[in-house]
Every structure is written in structure tokens, then in C-alpha cells.
Enzyme design. Sequence first.
Site, PDB file in Angstrom:
ATOM      1  N   SER A 185      -3.488   1.320  11.307  1.00  0.00           N
ATOM      2  CA  SER A 185      -4.473   1.601  12.363  1.00  0.00           C
ATOM      3  C   SER A 185      -4.987   0.337  13.046  1.00  0.00           C
ATOM      4  O   SER A 185      -5.147   0.315  14.266  1.00  0.00           O
ATOM      5  CB  SER A 185      -5.630   2.442  11.844  1.00  0.00           C
ATOM      6  OG  SER A 185      -6.168   1.864  10.701  1.00  0.00           O
TER       7      SER A 185
ATOM      8  N   GLU B 109       0.852  -1.199   0.000  1.00  0.00           N
ATOM      9  CA  GLU B 109       0.000   0.000   0.000  1.00  0.00           C
ATOM     10  C   GLU B 109       0.879   1.238   0.000  1.00  0.00           C
ATOM     11  O   GLU B 109       2.091   1.152   0.241  1.00  0.00           O
ATOM     12  CB  GLU B 109      -0.943  -0.015   1.206  1.00  0.00           C
ATOM     13  CG  GLU B 109      -2.017  -1.085   1.060  1.00  0.00           C
ATOM     14  CD  GLU B 109      -3.028  -1.133   2.179  1.00  0.00           C
ATOM     15  OE1 GLU B 109      -3.042  -0.230   3.032  1.00  0.00           O
ATOM     16  OE2 GLU B 109      -3.793  -2.109   2.204  1.00  0.00           O
TER      17      GLU B 109
ATOM     18  N   ARG C  40      -1.021   9.358   8.832  1.00  0.00           N
ATOM     19  CA  ARG C  40      -0.901   7.939   9.177  1.00  0.00           C
ATOM     20  C   ARG C  40      -0.524   7.090   7.953  1.00  0.00           C
ATOM     21  O   ARG C  40      -1.103   7.256   6.871  1.00  0.00           O
ATOM     22  CB  ARG C  40      -2.243   7.438   9.731  1.00  0.00           C
ATOM     23  CG  ARG C  40      -2.252   5.970  10.091  1.00  0.00           C
ATOM     24  CD  ARG C  40      -3.604   5.566  10.631  1.00  0.00           C
ATOM     25  NE  ARG C  40      -4.644   5.729   9.648  1.00  0.00           N
ATOM     26  CZ  ARG C  40      -5.036   4.794   8.800  1.00  0.00           C
ATOM     27  NH1 ARG C  40      -4.486   3.606   8.811  1.00  0.00           N
ATOM     28  NH2 ARG C  40      -5.990   5.042   7.930  1.00  0.00           N
TER      29      ARG C  40
HETATM   30  C1  SIN Z   1      -7.450   1.241   2.689  1.00  0.00           C
HETATM   31  O1  SIN Z   1      -7.703   0.079   2.525  1.00  0.00           O
HETATM   32  O2  SIN Z   1      -7.068   1.948   1.783  1.00  0.00           O
HETATM   33  C2  SIN Z   1      -7.607   1.824   4.047  1.00  0.00           C
HETATM   34  C3  SIN Z   1      -6.632   1.248   4.971  1.00  0.00           C
HETATM   35  C4  SIN Z   1      -6.238   2.216   6.008  1.00  0.00           C
HETATM   36  O3  SIN Z   1      -6.852   3.270   6.112  1.00  0.00           O
HETATM   37  O4  SIN Z   1      -5.261   1.946   6.691  1.00  0.00           O
END
Ligand code: SIN
Length: 534
Positions: free
Chosen positions: A386, A122, A381
Site C-alpha cells: 500500500s 511478510e 492486498r
Molecule cells: C503490517 O505491518 O502488518 C501491515 C502492513 C500492511 O498492511 O501492508
Amino acid sequence: MSNKKPDTSHTKLNTDYLVIGSGLAGLYAAHYASKFGKVLIVTKSTVKESNSYWAQGGIAAALDPEDSAVFHSEDTINAGRGLCNIEAVDVLVKEGKERILDLIELGMVFDSDEEGLKFGLEGGHSKRRVLHAGGNSTGQGMVEFLISSVEKNSNIEVLELASVTDLVSDGKSCSGAWAYNQEENEYILINAKATVLATGGASALFERTTNPDGATGEGLDLAYRAGAELMDMEFIQFHPTAFYSDSGETFLITEAVRGEGAHLVNREGKRFMNKYHGLGELAPRDIVSKSIYDELKESGSKYVYLTLSHLERPFIIKRFSNIYGLCMNQGLDLTCDLIPVAPAAHYTIGGVRTGLMGETNLSGLYACGEVTCTGVHGANRLASNSLLECIVFAKRVIDGANKYFETSAGLNIEPGQPGIFSNTDSKDQESFDNIKNEIQNLNTHVLGIVRNGADIKDYISKLVSIIEESRTLSGWFAYKILSMGNMSRLIAESALYREESRGAHLRSDFPEEKEDLKTHIVNRLGMEPYQVKL
Ligand code: SIN
């Protein structure tokens, strides 16, 4: 409104640990606390309605042999733009691995293949380290796993559909809370050796949000009214890719789709992220949201598009089955159509100021999960930190409370009166909806991705009259507007105070970061905001 004094006759309950909120942090705290004493979970809805339940993203942890806690820490600190509490980050990345291994040992199943756990990528992560459960239903998987353990546990009682109206506090300590049970129309005075707030964030103060309706920061308001410090309230994180529709209907499209190669394109069908950041679509979240904001401003459009059409169709359907279904409901095929997206309020980085054991400035009051602010996320963040924060600090909160029990002689605080909900009059529903919509709309426009001092000042004066207006409403309606108004005011005041642009807080009138604002802004009832260095 009637002048008759409302009947606040009540029942009393005693417990060792009162846990307010039933998301991942609350459930984990309850699960762990039950080894040491009696636990009461109080939730205003049902255990399945938390923000964590809907979390698609995943949980980041450096469990891959190619990865390390040091890399995870560096990524977290880079995303946090100079404001991360380094000690808290160290705890998060190291203990996060331990907590996940504990859960796996207890039977929690994360997605894996023949080679072992599968790690997703991510934005802002330099390695693939995001674990998922059920593809993109990680929050649901973890919450359901813990609910099944909580349900079997004779040391844990759950009170659903009960709103906590006030903490019992003398401004120095906390000895429990007042709750109102909506089904029984009954007030309950809960006496607790430790009170743990795990009520989630405040993103539903904004019109466009990925959060459920109830996430308006009531737990923050409870803590603030009781005398607890709130910190970093100006940092609201906007998720870059929430589904856009003219009707206002929205849902999160997880960052993991970009991790798997999805592109962001403008209405000419052109990719644009590379012109803003070297990591393109996988830049940290604040940068992607701001870049989309700039694209929308330039084009006059309300959304950009996500496209996955260059990826394998069967893979998309399997990996993102949930989102695939949600898009289909909107008449769009995630595997080949352009999916309209725009940023939406997603995560409250600020919150109740806590130390590393979840302790607040009120003895006996602890907090964990999104409602808190240890400073672990800095000014922005890192994605998928989280859920990790929830489990790491939920355990620490209980260890901290247990230490406190060794020295505390028990508290005898005058409980006062609960907030009155029983006289709520349904005729106020329409006025309530109008005021609520006005607050959410103003928050989106004035406290959204880019802010400026003049508009924030005007808004603060407006909020004062909105709050005044709410006093004519009855019971819960007045309580809720007051709470939403006050929390919006704290976000606005902190945003005004921070005369710079950093992470999730951007000011068009102060576009640069400032060295002397590498500090945290703290709000406390009856005091002007003040700065602290961690
Ligand atoms: C997402 O899946 O993009 C959200 C995950 C997150 O906010 O940590």
C-alpha cells in the site's frame, strides 16, 4: 435545530492542484506537482495524523538482486484471488522500484546494514523484499521525509484543520471543493484546475480497527456524492494480528514479526496455522485472518496469541522497538510473554474507481492511495504494497492531470452551497457517539470476516433508519453520521451482491469462488450496483 439560514459567506482560493488529504499519497502528489504549479493541501487534521504516518509494515519493492518485478507481480496476483488489474500490478511493481530509488536519491533513508538495504519478509511474499525505515516506523519515516520537503517548498501551501465538505461538481467534471476551516469558523471555496483525493480508507467504520478514528471514508463519500464511481467496496481487509484487550484498546502488531519467525498459538499454546495453509503463519493475510476466526469460533475465545519467546531478545527489542514499548505499556513483554491478538479492520481495498493515471469518471477529479481502487490489489492486498501504491500512483495522478490541462479549456461549474458545519451544537455529542458506536458495532458483526446474506439484508434496512435518525442532529454530527451510514450501506450492498467467497470477502451462504463473479462491482449515485471486467 434553528430554522435560521446559516451564514455561508466565504473566502475564495485558486490553485492549480488541490490535494485533499496529507498521508503519503497526498504528500507525494504535492511534492511532485509543485514542479509544475501551485499546490494547496487541505487536511482535516494535521499533516502528521494520517493513516500512513502510523504504517508499521514497510514498503515492498523487488530491489534485491535475487528478486525481480516478475516475482513481485506473481505474489501480488496470487494474493488478489483472480481480481487484480494486471496492468495496474505491472505499473506498481516496475515503477515502484523507480520511485523508491528516486526517494533514496533525494535523501530518504531505509534500514540497511553493511551489505546494503535490508529486506524483510511478510505474508504472501515469496522473497524478502520489504523495506523499512526506523524498524517498524516506516510510514512515519516516509511521511516525515516528505513533510520536510513540503514545508520548504514555496509552491505548496498547507491548510490544516479544514474539512472538505463537498466537491464542486456538475456530475461530469470537478473544479475544486468547499472547505470549512474549523479554527477560523470560515467556509472556503477552492477553485482548482485538478482536484486530487488522497483521503485514505474507511476501516474506522468498524469497531476493531488498526486505523485512526477519522478514517471513516469521508473522501469516498465526497466522491460518491459528486457522481464518481466507487468500486470493490465489499473488500475490507482484516489484519490478523491487532493487539486484543478487553477494554477495546488496540494497536497493530506488524506482520513483519511473523516474517521474523513469530508463531501464532491457541489458548492451549499450540501452533495452528499449518493446518490451514502450507505457508503457516506467512500465508496471505485473508487466510490467516479467516484461520484465526475459525480458531476463535471453535474455542469460544476472543483472541489467540503471538509468541516470539523462541527468538533473540536483543534482536526483537531493536527491530520492533515501537511494538515492544506498546506491549510494555500493557504490562506485557514482547520478548517472552504471550501477546493476545485478534483480527481488526485494516485496509479498504475498494474505493474511487480510477484508471492508471488516477483519473476518475469526472474530468478534473483524480485520486491516489487507499481512497482509490485501480484493481491493483484484487480481492486481497499483498502486505506492504500500500505505501508502494501511494508513491507510484501519486506521481501518475499528477502526470495525468498535466496531460488533461493540455486539452481542458477550464471549467465553470456552479459551486452550490457547502455542507453546514458552523451550526454544530455540542449537546448532540452524546447522541452522535451512540449512533456512531452502533454503526461500528453492526459493521463489525455483520460485515466482518464472515458475512451472510440474511444478516446483511436486515442491516441495510436498519441503516436506512439510522441515516434518517441522523437528520435530527446538528451540523458536523449529522454530516458525519450520514457519511458513515452511506459508506456502510455501500459496503453492505456490494457484499450482498457478491454471492461468493473470494479473498477478503467471505460469505457463509456462498462459500465458493464463482467464475462469473471474476468481476468488479461498481456503485454510482442514483444507480443500481453494476459489474465491470478489467
Ligand atoms: C503490517 O505491518 O502488518 C501491515 C502492513 C500492511 O498492511 O501492508
